[in-house]
Design a protein around this motif. Structure first.
Motif, PDB file in Angstrom:
ATOM      1  N   ASP A  30      -0.944  10.971  -1.377  1.00  0.00           N
ATOM      2  CA  ASP A  30      -0.549   9.137  -2.032  1.00  0.00           C
ATOM      3  C   ASP A  30       0.752   8.878  -1.498  1.00  0.00           C
ATOM      4  O   ASP A  30       1.683   9.554  -0.947  1.00  0.00           O
ATOM      5  CB  ASP A  30      -1.078   9.852  -3.520  1.00  0.00           C
ATOM      6  CG  ASP A  30      -1.814   8.268  -3.703  1.00  0.00           C
ATOM      7  OD1 ASP A  30      -2.559   7.783  -4.185  1.00  0.00           O
ATOM      8  OD2 ASP A  30      -0.704   6.913  -3.419  1.00  0.00           O
ATOM      9  N   SER A  40      -6.783   3.130 -10.614  1.00  0.00           N
ATOM     10  CA  SER A  40      -6.773   3.851 -12.104  1.00  0.00           C
ATOM     11  C   SER A  40      -5.464   3.965 -13.017  1.00  0.00           C
ATOM     12  O   SER A  40      -5.752   4.159 -13.909  1.00  0.00           O
ATOM     13  CB  SER A  40      -6.666   5.228 -11.628  1.00  0.00           C
ATOM     14  OG  SER A  40      -7.750   5.502 -10.089  1.00  0.00           O
ATOM     15  N   GLY A 382     -16.014   1.762  -7.719  1.00  0.00           N
ATOM     16  CA  GLY A 382     -16.472   0.160  -8.323  1.00  0.00           C
ATOM     17  C   GLY A 382     -15.844  -0.205 -10.118  1.00  0.00           C
ATOM     18  O   GLY A 382     -14.930   0.487 -10.203  1.00  0.00           O
ATOM     19  N   THR A 387     -15.659   5.936 -15.437  1.00  0.00           N
ATOM     20  CA  THR A 387     -16.370   7.224 -16.196  1.00  0.00           C
ATOM     21  C   THR A 387     -16.653   7.497 -15.855  1.00  0.00           C
ATOM     22  O   THR A 387     -17.202   8.432 -15.554  1.00  0.00           O
ATOM     23  CB  THR A 387     -17.636   5.365 -16.495  1.00  0.00           C
ATOM     24  OG1 THR A 387     -17.561   4.342 -16.874  1.00  0.00           O
ATOM     25  CG2 THR A 387     -18.918   6.086 -17.250  1.00  0.00           C
TER      26      THR A 387
HETATM   27  C1  LIG Z   1      -9.459  -4.461 -14.134  1.00  0.00           C
HETATM   28  C2  LIG Z   1     -10.585  -3.639 -14.005  1.00  0.00           C
HETATM   29  C3  LIG Z   1     -11.815  -2.870 -15.045  1.00  0.00           C
HETATM   30  C4  LIG Z   1     -11.982  -1.777 -14.872  1.00  0.00           C
HETATM   31  N1  LIG Z   1     -12.510  -0.945 -15.823  1.00  0.00           N
HETATM   32  C5  LIG Z   1     -13.151   0.001 -15.833  1.00  0.00           C
HETATM   33  C6  LIG Z   1     -13.695   0.501 -17.135  1.00  0.00           C
HETATM   34  O1  LIG Z   1     -13.378   0.614 -18.001  1.00  0.00           O
HETATM   35  N2  LIG Z   1     -14.252   2.066 -17.085  1.00  0.00           N
HETATM   36  C7  LIG Z   1     -14.652   2.587 -16.125  1.00  0.00           C
HETATM   37  O2  LIG Z   1     -15.193   3.730 -15.779  1.00  0.00           O
HETATM   38  N3  LIG Z   1     -13.581   1.651 -14.653  1.00  0.00           N
HETATM   39  C8  LIG Z   1     -13.919   0.621 -14.360  1.00  0.00           C
HETATM   40  N4  LIG Z   1     -12.760   0.508 -13.590  1.00  0.00           N
HETATM   41  C9  LIG Z   1     -13.032   0.591 -12.225  1.00  0.00           C
HETATM   42  C10 LIG Z   1     -12.224   2.166 -12.044  1.00  0.00           C
HETATM   43  O3  LIG Z   1     -10.308   1.900 -12.489  1.00  0.00           O
HETATM   44  C11 LIG Z   1     -12.517   2.715 -10.761  1.00  0.00           C
HETATM   45  O4  LIG Z   1     -13.237   2.477 -10.035  1.00  0.00           O
HETATM   46  C12 LIG Z   1     -11.046   3.400  -9.828  1.00  0.00           C
HETATM   47  O5  LIG Z   1      -9.717   3.529 -10.699  1.00  0.00           O
HETATM   48  C13 LIG Z   1     -10.432   3.707  -8.790  1.00  0.00           C
HETATM   49  O6  LIG Z   1     -10.391   4.830  -9.017  1.00  0.00           O
HETATM   50  P1  LIG Z   1     -10.153   5.761  -6.972  1.00  0.00           P
HETATM   51  O7  LIG Z   1      -9.116   6.677  -7.154  1.00  0.00           O
HETATM   52  O8  LIG Z   1     -11.477   5.979  -6.211  1.00  0.00           O
HETATM   53  O9  LIG Z   1      -8.665   4.780  -6.141  1.00  0.00           O
HETATM   54  P2  LIG Z   1      -7.100   4.033  -7.297  1.00  0.00           P
HETATM   55  O10 LIG Z   1      -6.398   4.549  -8.607  1.00  0.00           O
HETATM   56  O11 LIG Z   1      -6.948   2.879  -6.722  1.00  0.00           O
HETATM   57  O12 LIG Z   1      -6.861   5.918  -6.197  1.00  0.00           O
HETATM   58  C14 LIG Z   1      -6.981   5.157  -4.485  1.00  0.00           C
HETATM   59  C15 LIG Z   1      -6.037   6.104  -4.375  1.00  0.00           C
HETATM   60  O13 LIG Z   1      -5.580   6.117  -2.895  1.00  0.00           O
HETATM   61  C16 LIG Z   1      -3.824   5.289  -2.515  1.00  0.00           C
HETATM   62  N5  LIG Z   1      -3.749   5.239  -0.861  1.00  0.00           N
HETATM   63  C17 LIG Z   1      -4.496   4.521  -0.974  1.00  0.00           C
HETATM   64  N6  LIG Z   1      -4.068   3.186   1.082  1.00  0.00           N
HETATM   65  C18 LIG Z   1      -3.776   5.108   0.912  1.00  0.00           C
HETATM   66  C19 LIG Z   1      -2.447   5.056   2.084  1.00  0.00           C
HETATM   67  N7  LIG Z   1      -2.997   4.514   3.301  1.00  0.00           N
HETATM   68  N8  LIG Z   1      -1.810   6.007   1.743  1.00  0.00           N
HETATM   69  C20 LIG Z   1      -1.598   6.760   1.521  1.00  0.00           C
HETATM   70  N9  LIG Z   1      -2.259   6.415  -0.262  1.00  0.00           N
HETATM   71  C21 LIG Z   1      -3.194   6.010   0.278  1.00  0.00           C
HETATM   72  C22 LIG Z   1      -3.817   4.884  -3.592  1.00  0.00           C
HETATM   73  O14 LIG Z   1      -2.176   4.725  -3.729  1.00  0.00           O
HETATM   74  C23 LIG Z   1      -4.276   5.130  -4.943  1.00  0.00           C
HETATM   75  O15 LIG Z   1      -3.748   6.328  -5.281  1.00  0.00           O
HETATM   76  C24 LIG Z   1     -12.111  -0.954 -13.726  1.00  0.00           C
HETATM   77  C25 LIG Z   1     -11.587  -2.071 -12.561  1.00  0.00           C
HETATM   78  C26 LIG Z   1     -10.462  -2.763 -12.445  1.00  0.00           C
HETATM   79  C27 LIG Z   1      -9.714  -3.602 -11.915  1.00  0.00           C
END
Ligand SMILES: Cc1cc2nc3c(=O)[nH]c(=O)nc-3n(C[C@H](O)[C@H](O)[C@H](O)COP(=O)(O)OP(=O)(O)OC[C@H]3O[C@@H](n4cnc5c(N)ncnc54)[C@H](O)[C@@H]3O)c2cc1C
Length: 428
Positions: A30, A40, A382, A387
């Protein structure tokens, strides 16, 4: 087998945990200096198993017109709209019909329900603390018209065996005593008693510690630049610190997944739907939310997390613009004020945050293989990534391990977009 997990959000970190539990040698990369530093980090904290539904619903077009007229829209579209944004909207509107809505909601509920089962199993296995509460969630209605509209959703909930209770105003106040101050404005509510709440950032950090205990390695401050190929396989990941090789690779880069995949000819429609949250301290317990309250009309969610209240909302289509929008700050404060008028006080303690929901036009995540034999996807969660995280992590790990998944994968992998024919995907 050596597995490289790209991305240490809640999705990548839970994937790494299950992969290591299944005996793999796992490394997570990351660009941040720790886990859960992007989307997240400060989401709404809702584990909304029952409420998991796509934004693309039959009533969306009408809502858009109404929001435009009132000038207080939870969906904000930048006037100089990019081609990427227009494409996402077009695909989303194509899903705004009853048939697609039901199909998409069904798929989302399948992953969400499985995720709840996996979380309960995980909590039996390891001792984790993440400000969790298991007090259900409450969807509020402000008019009889809204109560009527929910009937279609009910038929879908019943079809998928989701438990719900229709509550009158007194029933709502019984589960959320802080609502007593808006008693005269409320029309009723729908309670999902099996929904939970919890702090996604704390959870991911707890899983991170468990990952370290079982041998997962984390390479932080490492920027992924591209995926390198050899024949029909990934040969390495090019980073700012050099090339990293492995047997298998899993993409969980949240909203940034599509760009990196586009370079190797994989076109998945994961778009960054920007959202905002505020976090503020509880003043008086009796006036504050106890669990999660969803105000679907204004598209905000209010959650109790420990001694804090988290309010989140707004879908801002503006690509990767990280600016904090003052108008959204105000609408989150107003939204809280409307529902819990005594919970909020203007103070310097309010933390304002923004993140990009990795959204697909149909609301369903993309979990599964790709046309490259050692490359897998776990992205596009999304609005419901927190969840769906635990179930998604386990599904991904089972897939890589060649273990039959515990739920049907129908409609969950990238083949639903017709970019790849199912037979060209590498199911072990
Ligand atoms: C306002 C808001 C409210 C929400 N509320 C809820 C809720 O109540 N309940 C629920 O279930 N979900 C909710 N969500 C959605 C949820 O937060 C996300 O779906 C979830 O966090 C996505 O997780 P992820 O690990 O896919 O993405 P991220 O948490 O974005 O993780 C992706 C990782 O990839 C890394 N990365 C990206 N590009 C690169 C690169 N080129 N090189 C190295 N590292 C990289 C980033 O640093 C990051 O750590 C909400 C979202 C928002 C914005």
């Amino acid at each position: 087998m050596k597995v490289l997990v790209l991305g240490a959000g809640v999705i990548g970190t839970t994937s790494a945990y299950f992969l290591a539990k299944q005996g793999h040698d796992v490394t997570v990369i990351d660009r941040q200096n720790s886990v859960a530093m992007e989307t997240s980090h400060s989401n709404a904290g809702q584990l909304s198993y029952a409420f998991s539904s796509p934004w693309a619903s039959p009533g969306l077009s009408l809502s858009l017109i109404k929001w435009a007229l009132t000038g207080n829209s939870p969906l904000v579209i930048n006037p100089n709209i990019s081609i990427k944004t227009a494409k996402f909207m077009y695909r989303m509107f194509k899903n705004c019909n009853p048939t697609s809505y039901e199909m998409n909601k069904g798929r989302m509920l399948r992953v969400a329900n499985y995720s709840q089962k996996c979380l309960l199993e995980l909590e039996k296995e390891i001792d984790i603390h993440y400000e969790q509460r298991k007090q259900g969630s409450l969807q509020l209605f402000w008019s009889s018209k809204e109560l009527e509209k929910v009937k279609h959703d009910i038929s879908i909930l019943e079809k998928f065996n989701i438990q719900y209770e229709r509550l009158d105003v007194n029933g709502c106040i019984q589960v959320e005593p802080g609502l007593q101050h808006v008693k005269n404005k409320l029309a009723g509510g729908m309670r999902f008693k099996n929904d939970y709440t919890g702090n996604c950032y704390l959870f991911t950090n707890e899983i991170y510690k468990k990952c370290l205990e079982i041998g997962v390695k984390f390479e932080f401050n490492t920027h992924i630049e591209s995926i390198l190929l050899e024949k029909n396989k990934v040969s390495a990941i090019k980073t700012n610190k050099g090339e990293l090789t492995s047997d298998s690779y899993s993409i969980s880069l949240g909203s940034h997944s599509s760009k990196i995949l586009a370079n190797i000819g994989i076109d998945i429609p994961v778009y960054p739907v920007k959202g905002y949250s505020i976090t503020l301290p509880v003043l008086e317990d009796k006036d504050a939310p106890q669990s999660t309250i969803m105000d679907d009309k204004n598209k905000i969610g209010i959650t109790r997390l420990g001694d804090n209240i988290r309010v989140a909302g707004t879908a801002h289509l503006t690509d990767f613009n990280e600016n904090l929008r003052e108008k959204s700050l105000q609408s989150l404060k107003d939204g809280l004020n409307k529902i819990f008028p005594y919970a909020y006080k203007e103070c310097n303690d309010i933390k304002f945050w923004t993140g990009f929901r990795p959204s697909t036009p149909d609301g369903t995540p993309i979990i599964g293989p790709t046309p490259y034999s050692n490359l897998y996807l776990n992205t596009g969660h999304g609005t419901f990534g927190w969840t769906m995280s635990v179930g998604s992590g386990k599904l991904l790990a089972s897939l890589i391990s060649g273990i039959e998944s515990e739920i049907s994968m129908e409609g969950i992998d990238m083949s639903r977009y017709n970019y790849a024919n199912k037979t060209s995907l590498n199911y072990a």
